[in-house]
Design an enzyme around this catalytic site. Sequence first.
Site, short mmCIF file in Angstrom:
data_model
loop_
_atom_site.label_atom_id
_atom_site.label_comp_id
_atom_site.label_asym_id
_atom_site.label_seq_id
_atom_site.Cartn_x
_atom_site.Cartn_y
_atom_site.Cartn_z
N SER A 147 8.74 -18.19 -21.54
CA SER A 147 7.80 -18.50 -20.45
C SER A 147 7.04 -19.78 -20.77
O SER A 147 6.82 -20.12 -21.94
CB SER A 147 6.83 -17.32 -20.35
N TYR A 204 0.54 -10.91 -23.63
CA TYR A 204 1.86 -11.18 -23.04
C TYR A 204 2.41 -12.51 -23.57
O TYR A 204 3.53 -12.59 -24.07
CB TYR A 204 1.74 -11.22 -21.51
N LYS A 246 5.55 -13.61 -26.33
CA LYS A 246 6.65 -14.56 -26.08
C LYS A 246 6.75 -15.55 -27.25
O LYS A 246 7.85 -15.86 -27.72
CB LYS A 246 6.44 -15.32 -24.77
P1 NAD Z 1 10.70 -7.48 -13.75
O1 NAD Z 1 9.61 -6.55 -14.14
O2 NAD Z 1 11.10 -7.54 -12.33
O3 NAD Z 1 11.99 -7.19 -14.63
C1 NAD Z 1 11.92 -6.67 -15.94
C2 NAD Z 1 12.91 -5.53 -16.02
O4 NAD Z 1 12.91 -5.00 -17.34
C3 NAD Z 1 12.59 -4.39 -15.06
O5 NAD Z 1 13.76 -4.05 -14.37
C4 NAD Z 1 12.12 -3.26 -15.98
O6 NAD Z 1 12.44 -1.99 -15.43
C5 NAD Z 1 12.89 -3.57 -17.25
N1 NAD Z 1 12.26 -3.12 -18.49
C6 NAD Z 1 10.97 -3.30 -18.89
N2 NAD Z 1 10.79 -2.77 -20.10
C7 NAD Z 1 11.99 -2.24 -20.50
C8 NAD Z 1 12.44 -1.57 -21.67
N3 NAD Z 1 11.61 -1.30 -22.69
N4 NAD Z 1 13.73 -1.20 -21.74
C9 NAD Z 1 14.59 -1.45 -20.71
N5 NAD Z 1 14.21 -2.06 -19.58
C10 NAD Z 1 12.92 -2.47 -19.48
O7 NAD Z 1 10.27 -8.94 -14.27
P2 NAD Z 1 10.94 -10.36 -14.00
O8 NAD Z 1 9.99 -11.18 -13.22
O9 NAD Z 1 12.34 -10.19 -13.55
O10 NAD Z 1 10.93 -10.93 -15.48
C11 NAD Z 1 12.05 -10.88 -16.33
C12 NAD Z 1 11.70 -11.57 -17.64
O11 NAD Z 1 11.27 -12.91 -17.38
C13 NAD Z 1 10.56 -10.91 -18.42
O12 NAD Z 1 10.87 -10.99 -19.79
C14 NAD Z 1 9.36 -11.79 -18.09
O13 NAD Z 1 8.40 -11.75 -19.11
C15 NAD Z 1 10.02 -13.15 -18.01
N6 NAD Z 1 9.27 -14.13 -17.22
C16 NAD Z 1 8.97 -13.84 -15.92
C17 NAD Z 1 8.26 -14.79 -15.18
C18 NAD Z 1 7.88 -14.50 -13.74
O14 NAD Z 1 7.04 -15.24 -13.20
N7 NAD Z 1 8.49 -13.52 -13.07
C19 NAD Z 1 7.88 -16.01 -15.75
C20 NAD Z 1 8.20 -16.24 -17.09
C21 NAD Z 1 8.92 -15.29 -17.82
N1 UFG Z 2 -3.24 -16.64 -7.57
C1 UFG Z 2 -4.21 -16.48 -6.59
N2 UFG Z 2 -4.28 -15.27 -5.97
C2 UFG Z 2 -3.46 -14.23 -6.27
C3 UFG Z 2 -2.47 -14.41 -7.28
C4 UFG Z 2 -2.41 -15.63 -7.91
O1 UFG Z 2 -4.97 -17.39 -6.30
O2 UFG Z 2 -3.61 -13.14 -5.68
C5 UFG Z 2 -3.13 -17.94 -8.24
C6 UFG Z 2 -3.38 -17.84 -9.74
O3 UFG Z 2 -4.75 -17.98 -10.00
C7 UFG Z 2 -2.55 -19.01 -10.25
C8 UFG Z 2 -1.39 -19.12 -9.26
O4 UFG Z 2 -1.81 -18.39 -8.10
O5 UFG Z 2 -3.29 -20.17 -10.15
C9 UFG Z 2 -0.11 -18.50 -9.78
O6 UFG Z 2 -0.40 -17.20 -10.26
P1 UFG Z 2 0.74 -16.15 -10.61
O7 UFG Z 2 0.05 -14.90 -11.02
O8 UFG Z 2 1.73 -16.08 -9.51
O9 UFG Z 2 1.49 -16.85 -11.82
P2 UFG Z 2 0.97 -17.29 -13.27
O10 UFG Z 2 1.08 -18.79 -13.34
O11 UFG Z 2 -0.36 -16.71 -13.60
O12 UFG Z 2 2.03 -16.60 -14.23
C10 UFG Z 2 3.43 -16.56 -13.91
C11 UFG Z 2 4.03 -15.25 -14.44
C12 UFG Z 2 4.02 -15.24 -15.95
C13 UFG Z 2 4.68 -16.48 -16.48
C14 UFG Z 2 4.06 -17.73 -15.89
C15 UFG Z 2 4.86 -18.93 -16.34
O13 UFG Z 2 3.31 -14.14 -13.93
O14 UFG Z 2 4.75 -14.10 -16.39
O15 UFG Z 2 4.09 -17.67 -14.47
O16 UFG Z 2 4.51 -20.06 -15.70
F1 UFG Z 2 4.60 -16.52 -17.81
#
Ligand code: NAD
Ligand code: UFG
Length: 340
Positions: free
Chosen positions: A124, A149, A153
Amino acid sequence: MQVLVTGGAGYIGSHTLVCLLDQGYEVVVYDNLINASAEALSRVEKLTGKTIDFVQGDVRDTDSLDDLFATRSIDMVIHFAALKAVGESAQCPLEYYQNNVHGSLCLLEAMAKAGVNNFVYSSSATVYGEANPSPYVETMNLGSPSSPYGAGKVMVERILLDKARANPNFRAVSLRYFNPIGAHPSGDIGEDPTGIPNNLLPFITQVAVGKRDKLRVFGGEYPTSDGTCVRDYLHVMDLAEGHVAAIDWLATQPSFRGVEAFNLGTGNGISVLEIIASFEAATTVKIAYQTVEPRAGDLPAFWANAEKASNVLNWQAKRSLAEMMEDAWRWQSKNPNGYS
Ligand code: NAD
Ligand code: UFG
């Protein structure tokens, strides 16, 4: 080639499955469904016309993992499975370290036992922390993220480096995602958060569909062009294609050993107000919002330098902000209650 996809039923995982299956990869999905629905996998099967080998299990269940590796010929692993709510991780840090760090260790141990050496890790942008200026570049020292979190990472990225030093056959790619949004253009799969969405786009689409009254914009006096936070939003299908690019790269670089990190972002910083305006323009749906106090732990602005992924993986984010909005809205309006 057979790819094990942990967390494959989740948001990014399910979109990545579509790309992997379309490219002819065989997939095994391992997910405990703590934040996902098996319906996502059925929809991926319908979209691709392929069947998915799904095993419900937890990455901390070492017996189940050993059995999984023993009964299949897995070549590579993409590790999505994790808990992902940044704010929640501050409330229950042990649960996050347990799931995300210990879970990764269990998986790496099972891979080592089975002799599987190819690993793609869901990292991330949070690993850079507040000390680094944007755009973030992979050569920067990793910061000290304020949330458990983000710290998890950084820990897993460090574990991968140590593992590669100790095992000369280990090959890993850390993909540092910026902010994935949007959905598959069919509107059949998308982001389906449980409870109140933490992330910006699912909150906006739930306001648009009438499930929430109004968006709370966290902070209006940041040192940015309009006072709201700036992030690098990319289409989830672009991000999904980034995983195929990483797998292809590992497959075509047999002499590569060690760990490479890549930023997956667009390189553009977009503010919260710009996101609202872009959603309204793409969908003609008005979003009610109110500016409230900043959210703890939010950084004012960050975005990617994604040149390394372009130069090495031949990957670039291609889809526009308007497509991200249209696709997110198609998913939400076709599925007002997500997969349920
Ligand atoms: P998500 O929650 O939709 O997907 C995660 C999946 O992992 C889910 O299907 C959940 O059921 C499964 N899971 C969680 N813990 C588990 C365990 N112990 N064993 C088996 N399965 C498990 O999240 P996502 O947005 O698809 O994120 C996927 C990955 O990307 C995560 O590692 C997250 O940290 C990373 N990531 C997400 C974002 C974002 O903005 N969505 C940004 C940066 C990194
Ligand atoms: N925000 C609002 N209102 C909301 C939700 C979010 O104003 O209800 C704002 C937040 O303050 C931030 C922006 O929208 O400024 C984006 O927020 P998100 O929660 O969508 O995303 P983040 O940047 O906080 O984090 C996301 C994922 C993390 C990941 C990160 C990497 O949730 O898992 O992006 O860039 F690590």
